[in-house]
Motif scaffolding. Structure first.
Motif, PDB file in Angstrom:
ATOM      1  N   ASN A 121       3.910  -3.699 -18.664  1.00 33.33           N
ATOM      2  CA  ASN A 121       2.655  -3.977 -17.955  1.00 33.33           C
ATOM      3  C   ASN A 121       2.967  -4.713 -16.660  1.00 33.33           C
ATOM      4  OD1 ASN A 121       1.159  -2.892 -20.155  1.00 33.33           O
ATOM      5  ND2 ASN A 121       1.575  -4.790 -21.270  1.00 33.33           N
ATOM      6  N   HIS A 122       2.381  -4.233 -15.553  1.00 33.30           N
ATOM      7  CA  HIS A 122       2.781  -4.763 -14.260  1.00 33.30           C
ATOM      8  C   HIS A 122       1.652  -4.698 -13.246  1.00 33.30           C
ATOM      9  CE1 HIS A 122       3.563  -0.404 -14.124  1.00 33.30           C
ATOM     10  NE2 HIS A 122       3.239  -0.491 -12.839  1.00 33.30           N
ATOM     11  N   VAL A 123       1.819  -5.492 -12.198  1.00 37.35           N
ATOM     12  CA  VAL A 123       0.916  -5.480 -11.047  1.00 37.35           C
ATOM     13  C   VAL A 123       1.773  -5.368  -9.793  1.00 37.35           C
ATOM     14  CG1 VAL A 123      -0.760  -6.799  -9.697  1.00 37.35           C
ATOM     15  CG2 VAL A 123      -0.859  -6.855 -12.203  1.00 37.35           C
ATOM     16  N   LEU A 124       1.365  -4.504  -8.864  1.00 37.24           N
ATOM     17  CA  LEU A 124       2.019  -4.360  -7.576  1.00 37.24           C
ATOM     18  C   LEU A 124       1.038  -4.772  -6.480  1.00 37.24           C
ATOM     19  CD1 LEU A 124       3.947  -2.675  -9.356  1.00 37.24           C
ATOM     20  CD2 LEU A 124       4.125  -1.038  -7.476  1.00 37.24           C
ATOM     21  N   ILE A 125       1.478  -5.681  -5.601  1.00 36.77           N
ATOM     22  CA  ILE A 125       0.653  -6.168  -4.493  1.00 36.77           C
ATOM     23  C   ILE A 125       1.345  -5.827  -3.182  1.00 36.77           C
ATOM     24  CG2 ILE A 125      -0.386  -8.193  -3.406  1.00 36.77           C
ATOM     25  CD1 ILE A 125      -0.232  -9.569  -6.168  1.00 36.77           C
ATOM     26  N   GLU A 126       0.615  -5.190  -2.279  1.00 36.43           N
ATOM     27  CA  GLU A 126       1.173  -4.829  -0.978  1.00 36.43           C
ATOM     28  C   GLU A 126       0.684  -5.784   0.103  1.00 36.43           C
ATOM     29  OE1 GLU A 126       2.008  -0.858   1.679  1.00 36.43           O
ATOM     30  OE2 GLU A 126       0.145  -0.934   0.524  1.00 36.43           O
ATOM     31  N   HIS A 127       1.627  -6.211   0.938  1.00 41.01           N
ATOM     32  CA  HIS A 127       1.311  -7.098   2.060  1.00 41.01           C
ATOM     33  C   HIS A 127       2.217  -6.715   3.223  1.00 41.01           C
ATOM     34  CE1 HIS A 127       0.344 -10.941   4.137  1.00 41.01           C
ATOM     35  NE2 HIS A 127       1.597 -10.846   4.558  1.00 41.01           N
ATOM     36  N   GLY A 128       1.634  -6.248   4.313  1.00 37.24           N
ATOM     37  CA  GLY A 128       2.413  -5.922   5.499  1.00 37.24           C
ATOM     38  C   GLY A 128       3.482  -4.881   5.269  1.00 37.24           C
ATOM     39  N   GLY A 129       3.212  -3.924   4.417  1.00 39.06           N
ATOM     40  CA  GLY A 129       4.170  -2.859   4.148  1.00 39.06           C
ATOM     41  C   GLY A 129       5.209  -3.184   3.097  1.00 39.06           C
ATOM     42  N   ILE A 130       5.205  -4.404   2.579  1.00 41.23           N
ATOM     43  CA  ILE A 130       6.101  -4.801   1.491  1.00 41.23           C
ATOM     44  C   ILE A 130       5.289  -4.906   0.211  1.00 41.23           C
ATOM     45  CG2 ILE A 130       7.713  -6.538   0.628  1.00 41.23           C
ATOM     46  CD1 ILE A 130       8.665  -5.061   3.121  1.00 41.23           C
TER      47      ILE A 130
END
Length: 203
Positions: A121-130
């Motif tokens: 189980n996971h969460v991915l957060i994008e910020h400024g292309g990362i």
């Protein structure tokens, strides 16, 4: 292209760093799935200890909820947009001592099954292309959804033992693409520092 990203610790309380890129690269012994600079944090009691090792610990799997950090909150380490949130994988027992040997021998199956089998189980957060990934969260605990804007410190879910995990912990890595299979690893620091293996972190 950003060479590194500075983020906050994704938790409060006392945790111990494991498989840190401050100690070796690739930190987890593989560059697969852009994990070269990944780091694990194992929750502990205030004196820096995880679940006590007993004779039973050495010969059989242990319930995940026996460990002090199982269910402890995991927080957004930066602001951004949630690009993935997966929460349906089961939490399995913890493996120490002899059971960990048997579990390690089955790791190739999880690797062959792909990202979800490893990350759980996971969460991915994008910020400024990362993109920053937090993995091994507790089943049913994820509080965010894809497309949601989050800020640093927002509750994402709870520490669990899903995916490729021998005891409850949170795995953190940064990558340069939403598709993990084609991404490259990005270095991370936490408030300008990077703890070494075995270092106690209090956040």
């Amino acid at each position: 292209m950003t060479a590194s990203l500075d983020i906050a610790y994704p938790f409060t309380g006392c945790w111990i760093a494991r498989y840190s890129p401050a100690s070796r690269v690739p930190s987890h012994g593989t560059r697969m799935l852009a994990s070269s600079y990944a780091i694990d944090f194992v929750p502990t009691s205030e004196d820096g200890r995880t679940a006590p090792i007993t004779l039973g610990s050495l010969v059989r799997p242990e319930p995940a909820d026996r460990f002090p950090g199982f269910g402890r909150p995991n927080l957004a380490p930066l602001g951004g947009v949630v690009v993935a949130a997966h929460g349906g994988e089961p939490d399995h027992p913890a493996y120490r001592g002899l059971p960990s040997v048997g579990y390690a021998l089955t790791q190739h199956r999880r690797a062959a099954a792909g990202w979800v089998a490893l990350a759980g189980n996971h969460v991915l957060i994008e910020h400024g292309g990362i993109v920053v990934a937090l993995c091994h969260l507790r089943r049913g605990s994820i509080r965010v959804h894809a497309g949601q804007q989050v800020t640093t410190g927002d509750l994402l879910g709870d520490c669990g033992n899903s995916g490729n995990s021998t005891e409850p912990h949170v795995h953190v890595q940064a990558i340069d693409d939403r598709e993990v299979e084609r991404a490259r690893a990005v270095r991370v620091t936490f408030g300008g520092t990077l703890p070494r293996d075995g270092e106690i972190v209090r956040a």
